[in-house]
Design an enzyme around this catalytic site. Structure first.
Site, mmCIF file in Angstrom:
data_model
loop_
_atom_site.group_PDB
_atom_site.id
_atom_site.type_symbol
_atom_site.label_atom_id
_atom_site.label_comp_id
_atom_site.label_asym_id
_atom_site.label_seq_id
_atom_site.Cartn_x
_atom_site.Cartn_y
_atom_site.Cartn_z
ATOM 1 N N LYS A 203 0.843 -1.206 0.000
ATOM 2 C CA LYS A 203 0.000 0.000 0.000
ATOM 3 C C LYS A 203 0.874 1.251 0.000
ATOM 4 O O LYS A 203 0.668 2.165 -0.772
ATOM 5 C CB LYS A 203 -0.934 -0.010 1.219
ATOM 6 C CG LYS A 203 -1.792 1.225 1.306
ATOM 7 C CD LYS A 203 -2.789 1.182 2.435
ATOM 8 C CE LYS A 203 -3.531 2.515 2.482
ATOM 9 N NZ LYS A 203 -4.489 2.610 3.575
ATOM 10 N N GLU A 209 10.722 -4.702 4.303
ATOM 11 C CA GLU A 209 10.857 -6.101 3.894
ATOM 12 C C GLU A 209 10.478 -6.271 2.419
ATOM 13 O O GLU A 209 11.182 -6.920 1.640
ATOM 14 C CB GLU A 209 9.952 -7.005 4.749
ATOM 15 C CG GLU A 209 10.331 -7.059 6.216
ATOM 16 C CD GLU A 209 9.561 -6.047 7.070
ATOM 17 O OE1 GLU A 209 9.305 -4.931 6.573
ATOM 18 O OE2 GLU A 209 9.235 -6.386 8.216
ATOM 19 N N GLY A 263 -4.669 -1.809 4.773
ATOM 20 C CA GLY A 263 -3.829 -2.926 4.335
ATOM 21 C C GLY A 263 -4.466 -4.283 4.611
ATOM 22 O O GLY A 263 -4.506 -5.159 3.744
ATOM 23 N N ARG A 264 -5.001 -4.478 5.823
ATOM 24 C CA ARG A 264 -5.569 -5.790 6.170
ATOM 25 C C ARG A 264 -6.959 -5.993 5.581
ATOM 26 O O ARG A 264 -7.581 -7.033 5.825
ATOM 27 C CB ARG A 264 -5.558 -5.984 7.686
ATOM 28 C CG ARG A 264 -6.205 -4.884 8.478
ATOM 29 C CD ARG A 264 -5.891 -5.016 9.966
ATOM 30 N NE ARG A 264 -6.322 -3.858 10.736
ATOM 31 C CZ ARG A 264 -5.610 -2.743 10.887
ATOM 32 N NH1 ARG A 264 -4.431 -2.630 10.314
ATOM 33 N NH2 ARG A 264 -6.058 -1.740 11.612
ATOM 34 N N GLU A 349 -4.476 -6.742 14.794
ATOM 35 C CA GLU A 349 -3.963 -5.434 14.366
ATOM 36 C C GLU A 349 -5.080 -4.388 14.419
ATOM 37 O O GLU A 349 -4.826 -3.210 14.634
ATOM 38 C CB GLU A 349 -3.348 -5.515 12.954
ATOM 39 C CG GLU A 349 -2.390 -4.363 12.670
ATOM 40 C CD GLU A 349 -1.694 -4.446 11.322
ATOM 41 O OE1 GLU A 349 -2.376 -4.610 10.297
ATOM 42 O OE2 GLU A 349 -0.453 -4.323 11.285
ATOM 43 N N HIS A 380 -4.371 -33.630 17.733
ATOM 44 C CA HIS A 380 -3.313 -34.504 18.244
ATOM 45 C C HIS A 380 -2.190 -33.678 18.857
ATOM 46 O O HIS A 380 -1.067 -34.162 19.006
ATOM 47 C CB HIS A 380 -2.790 -35.394 17.117
ATOM 48 C CG HIS A 380 -3.870 -36.240 16.524
ATOM 49 N ND1 HIS A 380 -4.182 -37.490 17.003
ATOM 50 C CD2 HIS A 380 -4.757 -35.977 15.533
ATOM 51 C CE1 HIS A 380 -5.202 -37.982 16.315
ATOM 52 N NE2 HIS A 380 -5.575 -37.076 15.419
ATOM 53 N N LYS A 489 9.753 -0.804 14.232
ATOM 54 C CA LYS A 489 10.374 -0.451 12.944
ATOM 55 C C LYS A 489 11.425 0.640 13.163
ATOM 56 O O LYS A 489 12.506 0.607 12.567
ATOM 57 C CB LYS A 489 9.317 0.070 11.956
ATOM 58 C CG LYS A 489 8.287 -0.940 11.524
ATOM 59 C CD LYS A 489 7.328 -0.285 10.513
ATOM 60 C CE LYS A 489 6.106 -1.144 10.276
ATOM 61 N NZ LYS A 489 5.106 -0.507 9.405
HETATM 62 O O1 F6P Z 1 3.404 -2.749 9.601
HETATM 63 C C1 F6P Z 1 2.046 -2.990 9.515
HETATM 64 C C2 F6P Z 1 1.531 -2.832 8.115
HETATM 65 O O2 F6P Z 1 1.393 -1.501 7.808
HETATM 66 C C3 F6P Z 1 0.206 -3.559 7.899
HETATM 67 O O3 F6P Z 1 -0.875 -2.859 8.378
HETATM 68 C C4 F6P Z 1 0.227 -3.752 6.425
HETATM 69 O O4 F6P Z 1 -0.699 -4.718 5.988
HETATM 70 C C5 F6P Z 1 1.669 -4.175 6.214
HETATM 71 O O5 F6P Z 1 2.403 -3.419 7.157
HETATM 72 C C6 F6P Z 1 2.206 -3.973 4.839
HETATM 73 O O6 F6P Z 1 2.155 -2.627 4.478
HETATM 74 P P1 F6P Z 1 2.304 -2.196 2.974
HETATM 75 O O7 F6P Z 1 1.164 -2.796 2.212
HETATM 76 O O8 F6P Z 1 2.257 -0.700 2.984
HETATM 77 O O9 F6P Z 1 3.620 -2.715 2.467
#
Ligand code: F6P
Length: 524
Positions: A203, A209, A263-264, A349, A380, A489
Site C-alpha cells: 500500500k 521487507e 492494508g488488512r 492489528e 493430536h 520499525k
Molecule cells: O506494519 C504494519 C503494516 O502496515 C500492515 O498494516 C500492512 O498490511 C503491512 O504493514 C504492509 O504494508 P504495505 O502494504 O504498505 O507494504
C-alpha cells in the site's frame, strides 16, 4: 461515547451473566432442546451455529441492545457511507465499496468510476497473463508469479490461493513475505526469470521487507534478461503510484487502489492480483460477490440474527463477561491453513488497542489472543490444552459441509471429528481419575460453509471483517489504525547500522543481545 462498563446495557448483561452462571451449556440444552435451531442463523449461504456458546436467546437480545446503545447501526451507516471512520488518520475505510456496485462518495467525491476503472484494468491484465498475451521479455509466456508483499499485502492472497487451490488453473503463484534470505531462495528455486512475473504489493510502497525483497527479485530478473525486461516482468499493486513509478515501473504496470483501503482489508483491491492470475477473474469476482452478500446482510439483518454482528457480540460476551483471554480458530480444511494467520492480523492489528478512538484509556479488555490451526492435526497436539488446560478459550470451528477432494472416507471422518470436538469441549466428561476428567463448558461457534469456493471464502472473510467492526464499535476503538507496529520499525532502523558493524549508540540490552548473536554467528 461513555465507556462500555458504564453503559446500562452492559450492566444488564452482567446481571444476566450472574443469573446464568450456575447453568452449564449442557444444561442449557436440557432446558431448551430447540436451542440449536434458535441459535443458528444463515448468512450468504453459510450457517453460524452459536448454540454451543454459554448464552441463551435472552443473552442475544441483551447483546443486541448493547450494540444499539453503543451506536452500531449509526457506525455501520458511517462505514458504508464513506465517512472518515478512521478518525486518527482522518479517512474512510471503504473496502466494502470494492465488492459492491452502489454509488459511494468520499469527501463529497463519487469514487465509483475510479473503483470500476481499477477493477477493469486488473481484469484485462490478469486475463492477458493467463491467456499468454502479456508475455515476458523473451516472448515466453509466464508460468510463475512471484507475489512480494507482507502483512495485509500478503496474507489475503496467500489464504485465497491456498483455499482455492483446487480451482487454480493459471500460472503458479509463490509468495515472498519475510525478510529471510532462505524464504527468498526457496521462492526462486527452479524458476526461470524468462517465465516469471513479479507482483509487488505494498500500500505504502515503502515497507522495508517488501522493498528489499523486490530489489532482490528485480536484480535476479535484470541479471538474466537485462534492465529493459523489468517493464515486462514487474507490476505493482499500491496506493502510492508515485513511489512505484519512481522505483522504475511504467505507470501502466501500476495497479492502484485508494488510501481508504486499509492494508488488512485490501484483498478485495488490486492486492488480489495474484489470486486473479491464479484462479481467473471470474472466480475473483465470486470472492467479491460472496463478501458483498455478507455486506448486504450485515447492513440490513436485525441485530438479533445478524451473523457478523453476532460473531462480534458473542466475542465481546466471551471476552468481557466470561473473561476468556484467547480465541482459537479451528479449520477442518487443510486448504484453510492460513486462516488463523489472516485472522490474527485482521483481529489483533485492528483491535489490539488499549485506548479508545479519542485516546482515553480503556477500563476493560479488548481483543483476545487469536490463534488456531488446521484440524484434525491440532486435535493430536494443542487440543489437550483446550480440553484440560487451566485456562479456557473460546473457539470458532470452521467446517466445509461438502466433500473436498476425491476420497469419501476422509470427508466422513473429517466431519465426524468436527462435530465431536465441539461436543467434547461443551460436554466434557467426569472420571474417577482426575487426570481423565475434562471440565467441558468451553464455548464455541461453528461456521459451516456449504463448499470451499471463492464465493463462500469471500463470505467468510467479510463476516470476520464485520465481526471486527462490531467489536470495535462496542469497545469504542478505531479498528483502522495500527500505530503500535511503528516503534519496533524505528528501533530496527537504529540497530541495523550496528548489525552492519558501525559503532552507533544502542540501548545496553540491545548491545548485549547483538554481541551474543554476533558471537554465535562466528561459531564453528
Ligand atoms: O506494519 C504494519 C503494516 O502496515 C500492515 O498494516 C500492512 O498490511 C503491512 O504493514 C504492509 O504494508 P504495505 O502494504 O504498505 O507494504
Amino acid at each position: 461515547m461513555p465507556q462500555l462498563t458504564s453503559s446500562p446495557a452492559w450492566q444488564a448483561l452482567l446481571a444476566h451473566r450472574d443469573a446464568l452462571a450456575s447453568r452449564r451449556v449442557e444444561q442449557l440444552w436440557e432446558d431448551d432442546p430447540g436451542r440449536g435451531a434458535a441459535l443458528t442463523f444463515p448468512c450468504a449461504g453459510l450457517a453460524a451455529d452459536f448454540s454451543k456458546q454459554r448464552l441463551t436467546a435472552e443473552t442475544v437480545g441483551l447483546l443486541a441492545a448493547l450494540a444499539r446503545e453503543r451506536g452500531l447501526p449509526e457506525a455501520t451507516a458511517a462505514l458504508f457511507g464513506g465517512e472518515p471512520v478512521n478518525v486518527t488518520e482522518k479517512r474512510a475505510a471503504l473496502h466494502t465499496a470494492l465488492r459492491g456496485d452502489e454509488r459511494v462518495c468520499v469527501g463529497g467525491a463519487d469514487v465509483r468510476a475510479e473503483i470500476n476503472r481499477n477493477f477493469e484494468r486488473m481484469r484485462v491484465f490478469s486475463e492477458a497473463v493467463r491467456a499468454g498475451q502479456w508475455k515476458g521479455a523473451t516472448g515466453a509466456r509466464f508460468t510463475h508469479v512471484l507475489a512480494i508483499g507482507i502483512g495485509g499485502s500478503s496474507l489475503g492472497p496467500r489464504l485465497a490461493i491456498d483455499a482455492l487451490g483446487a480451482e487454480a488453473d493459471g500460472p503458479e503463484v509463490r509468495l515472498i513475505a519475510n525478510i529471510d534470505a532462505a524464504e527468498l531462495d526457496d521462492a526462486l528455486a527452479g524458476l526461470d526469470p524468462a517465465t516469471t512475473l513479479a507482483v509487488v504489493a505494498s500500500k505504502t510502497f515503502t515497507t522495508q521487507e517488501t522493498m528489499v525483497n523486490a530489489i532482490a527479485v528485480r536484480e535476479w530478473i535484470s541479471a538474466a534478461l537485462g534492465e529493459a525486461a523489468i517493464a515486462k516482468h514487474f507490476i505493482a499493486s499500491t496506493a502510492n503510484t508515485a513511489a512505484a513509478t519512481e522505483w522504475g515501473l511504467p505507470e501502466c504496470n501500476v495497479f492502484p487502489f485508494a488510501d481508504w483501503v486499509g492494508g488488512r482489508y485490501s484483498l478485495w483491491s488490486s492486492v488480489g492480483m495474484p489470486v486473479a492470475i491464479a484462479v481467473g477473474m471470474a472466480r475473483f469476482e465470486q470472492l467479491l460477490a460472496g463478501a458483498h452478500a455478507v455486506d448486504l446482510q450485515f447492513r440490513s439483518d436485525p441485530l438479533e440474527r445478524n451473523v457478523p454482528a453476532l460473531m462480534g457480540l458473542v466475542g465481546v460476551w466471551n471476552r468481557n463477561a466470561l473473561g476468556l483471554a484467547t480465541h482459537a480458530v479451528l479449520s477442518y480444511a487443510s486448504r484453510l491453513a492460513c486462516l488463523p494467520a489472516y485472522l490474527q492480523q485482521l483481529e489483533m492489528e485492528s483491535l489490539g488497542k488499549r485506548v479508545d478512538a479519542r485516546g482515553e484509556a480503556l477500563a476493560y479488555s479488548t481483543c483476545p489472543v487469536v490463534w488456531g490451526g488446521t484440524e484434525t492435526p491440532g486435535q493430536h497436539a494443542f487440543h489437550q490444552w483446550l480440553h484440560q488446560g487451566t485456562d479456557a478459550a473460546s473457539c470458532d470451528f470452521i467446517v466445509v459441509a461438502q466433500p473436498m477432494g476425491t476420497h469419501a472416507e476422509q470427508n466422513e471422518i473429517r466431519l465426524a471429528h468436527a462435530c465431536a470436538q465441539s461436543q467434547a469441549l461443551m460436554s466434557g466428561i467426569a472420571a474417577a481419575e482426575p487426570q481423565r476428567a475434562c471440565p467441558g463448558d468451553r464455548p464455541s461457534t461453528t461456521l459451516v460453509l456449504p463448499r470451499l469456493d471463492a464465493y463462500c471464502l469471500g463470505a467468510l472473510l467479510a463476516a470476520y471483517e464485520h465481526q471486527v467492526f462490531t467489536q470495535a464499535v462496542v469497545w469504542g476503538v478505531n479498528a483502522f489504525d495500527q500505530f503500535g507496529v511503528e516503534l519496533g520499525k524505528t528501533i530496527a532502523a537504529e540497530v541495523l547500522p550496528a548489525v552492519r558493524g558501525a559503532r552507533v549508540p544502542l540501548h545496553p540490552s540491545t548491545r548485549h543481545l547483538l554481541d551474543v548473536i554476533q558471537g554465535l554467528a562466528r561459531a564453528p
